[in-house]
Scaffold this motif. Structure first.
Motif, PDB file in Angstrom:
ATOM      1  N   UNK A   8       0.403 -10.470  -2.593  1.00 19.56           N
ATOM      2  CA  UNK A   8       0.057  -9.411  -1.647  1.00 19.56           C
ATOM      3  C   UNK A   8      -1.292  -8.826  -2.028  1.00 19.56           C
ATOM      4  N   UNK A   9      -2.056  -8.443  -1.018  1.00 23.14           N
ATOM      5  CA  UNK A   9      -3.391  -7.894  -1.262  1.00 23.14           C
ATOM      6  C   UNK A   9      -3.486  -6.550  -0.539  1.00 23.14           C
ATOM      7  N   UNK A  10      -3.662  -5.502  -1.317  1.00 28.24           N
ATOM      8  CA  UNK A  10      -3.682  -4.140  -0.777  1.00 28.24           C
ATOM      9  C   UNK A  10      -5.027  -3.495  -1.067  1.00 28.24           C
ATOM     10  N   UNK A  11      -5.584  -2.807  -0.070  1.00 26.54           N
ATOM     11  CA  UNK A  11      -6.779  -2.002  -0.278  1.00 26.54           C
ATOM     12  C   UNK A  11      -6.495  -0.583   0.208  1.00 26.54           C
ATOM     13  N   UNK A  12      -7.282   0.352  -0.253  1.00 24.38           N
ATOM     14  CA  UNK A  12      -7.132   1.755   0.133  1.00 24.38           C
ATOM     15  C   UNK A  12      -8.348   2.171   0.960  1.00 24.38           C
ATOM     16  N   UNK A  13      -8.143   3.076   1.922  1.00 26.23           N
ATOM     17  CA  UNK A  13      -9.252   3.473   2.795  1.00 26.23           C
ATOM     18  C   UNK A  13      -9.099   4.923   3.221  1.00 26.23           C
ATOM     19  N   UNK A  14     -10.239   5.592   3.281  1.00 30.07           N
ATOM     20  CA  UNK A  14     -10.291   6.936   3.846  1.00 30.07           C
ATOM     21  C   UNK A  14      -9.906   6.864   5.316  1.00 30.07           C
TER      22      UNK A  14
END
Length: 442
Positions: A105-111
């Motif tokens: 799984x590939x997770x990124x965070x974003x405003x």
């Protein structure tokens, strides 16, 4: 120390989600659909021609619709290819080959801003390719309306009542009054007709240069309007904007991202860890942490990192050609700050070989990169490649955080039952159950 052998163990990349997919430039004079620059024949704009010696080009604005906005779907090769090429650079393993396995799984965070989420989505798609819809997701973070989330987001200033971005204030306006008038005079002398430029128009020309070049994937004709020295003066104007707007030359804004960095360094210091999903189940916090945010927050984080601690205050009347603080080197399209955790075998001898029978010591260091360039912390750069021992850097950030005072008090936050006694900075990396955190498909 005789030598080092280093391996990356955990990397945090924070990317500026620039206006790659949204152009909202407003000029004080109304640009015609077509503008003739140079020696033109049968100009469709009548007597509104801008003559520049030795340069001939017929320019047509990209803004052909009523709305001065170019959406992601309208954006040409210049936008999508840039982000895609970067994400493939990472995905191909050229920089971090051991920190992500295909199929995970590939997770990124974003405003939680539309264009930021769009940029994060495009990045995930470029990184994973066809697997993005199954394996990729974005954690949208916002603390607006959540007192418990004060100081615990990718845009902490949203919940700081006293925060104010002065955008360079008197420093920038003083410098603009110095560099713009000669340029305005020079350009106005080249115009035949009733087009009268203003100082604001001159200030917008480099914007048109940059955005149009990025959108179309080819150099915009506006890039030839200002000469090299004029562009350097414009660049210095923008440096003043960030330095005295949200950077080291401010009081409160420069403190905004220190709690975030303190929490992030804690994750880097502890190494790979387990987090909690929204349903309470555990998940492995990625070894590659990617976050996407706006230029202001990126500048605040760069400031908190300490890499510009030795930069003297910028002058409002004289351009410093030897300054380290150059915004275009990090607040660019896809501008990035990376914190790399390096595990190094340190050989304490007079040689740099690792074939000796003497035991090597394992040490952990941190390296900071702005885009692809390594920027050392002036007070801590004794490690390999101008790195800082991670424990020393953690102490440096903790001391800075303590010296800046209480974040809630600094911001004059109205305290209610849910307001934390101390802000958490970045708990959302390990706890996805917070109400101000939402995980969505890429």
């Amino acid at each position: 120390m005789g030598g080092y052998l280093c391996m990356r163990g955990l990397v945090f990349n924070l990317l500026y989600a620039s206006s790659s997919y949204r152009l909202n430039i407003v000029l004080s004079f109304k640009l015609p659909t077509t503008l003739c620059m140079g020696v033109c024949r049968s100009s469709p704009v009548g007597n509104r021609s801008l003559r520049i010696p030795h340069y001939r080009l017929l320019w047509r604005t990209l803004l052909v619709q009523k709305s001065p906005t170019i959406s992601a779907t309208q954006c040409g090769q210049g936008c999508s290819d840039f982000i895609h090429s970067f994400s493939r650079h990472v995905a191909d393993g050229r920089r971090y080959p051991d920190l992500y396995r295909d199929g995970d799984e590939f997770v990124v965070w974003a405003n939680n801003y539309t264009r930021v989420l769009q940029t994060a989505s495009m990045f995930v798609r470029g990184f994973l390719g066809f697997a993005a819809s199954q394996k990729g997701s974005i954690v949208s973070v916002t603390s607006r309306g959540f007192p418990a989330g004060v100081g615990d987001s990718l845009a902490p200033s949203d919940m700081c009542p006293k925060f104010n971005d002065a955008e360079g204030g008197d420093y920038k306006s003083t410098w603009d009054d110095i560099w713009i008038p000669p340029v305005l005079k020079r350009l106005q002398a080249l115009i035949r007709g009733n087009l009268t430029l203003t100082a604001n128009d001159v200030n917008q020309i480099p914007y048109l240069c940059g955005f149009e070049t990025h959108i179309t994937g080819r150099l915009s004709p506006w890039c030839n309007v200002l000469n090299d020295e004029e562009l350097k003066r414009y660049e210095y104007s923008n440096d003043l904007r960030y330095y005295y707007g949200v950077g080291p030359g401010t009081d409160l804004p420069k403190k905004m991202m220190t709690p975030f960095l303190n929490a992030l360094v804690g994750i880097l210091h502890s190494g790979p860890t387990t987090g909690t999903k929204a349903d309470g189940s555990p998940f492995e916090v990625p070894k590659l942490l990617f976050s996407f945010l706006n230029d202001g927050q990126l500048t605040e984080l760069v400031t908190a990192s300490g890499v510009f601690d030795a930069q003297p205050l910028l002058s409002a009347t004289k351009k410093d050609d030897h300054r380290l603080w150059i915004g275009s080197r990090y607040v660019s399209m896809r501008g990035t700050i990376a914190f790399e955790r390096l595990n190094c075998l340190v050989k304490r001898s007079t040689t740099t070989t690792f074939n000796s029978s003497r035991p090597a010591m394992n040490e952990t260091y941190i390296r900071i990169r702005l885009n692809d360039a390594v920027y050392p912390v002036p007070s801590c750069k004794d490690g390999p490649g101008l790195t800082c021992k991670l424990s020393d850097y953690a102490q440096y950030i903790a001391d800075k955080y303590a010296s800046e005072g209480d974040w809630i008090t600094n911001c004059n936050v109205t305290v209610v039952d849910d307001t934390p006694t101390k802000v958490k900075g970045a708990s959302f990396f390990t706890d996805l159950s917070k109400p101000w955190v939402t995980q969505v498909a890429a």
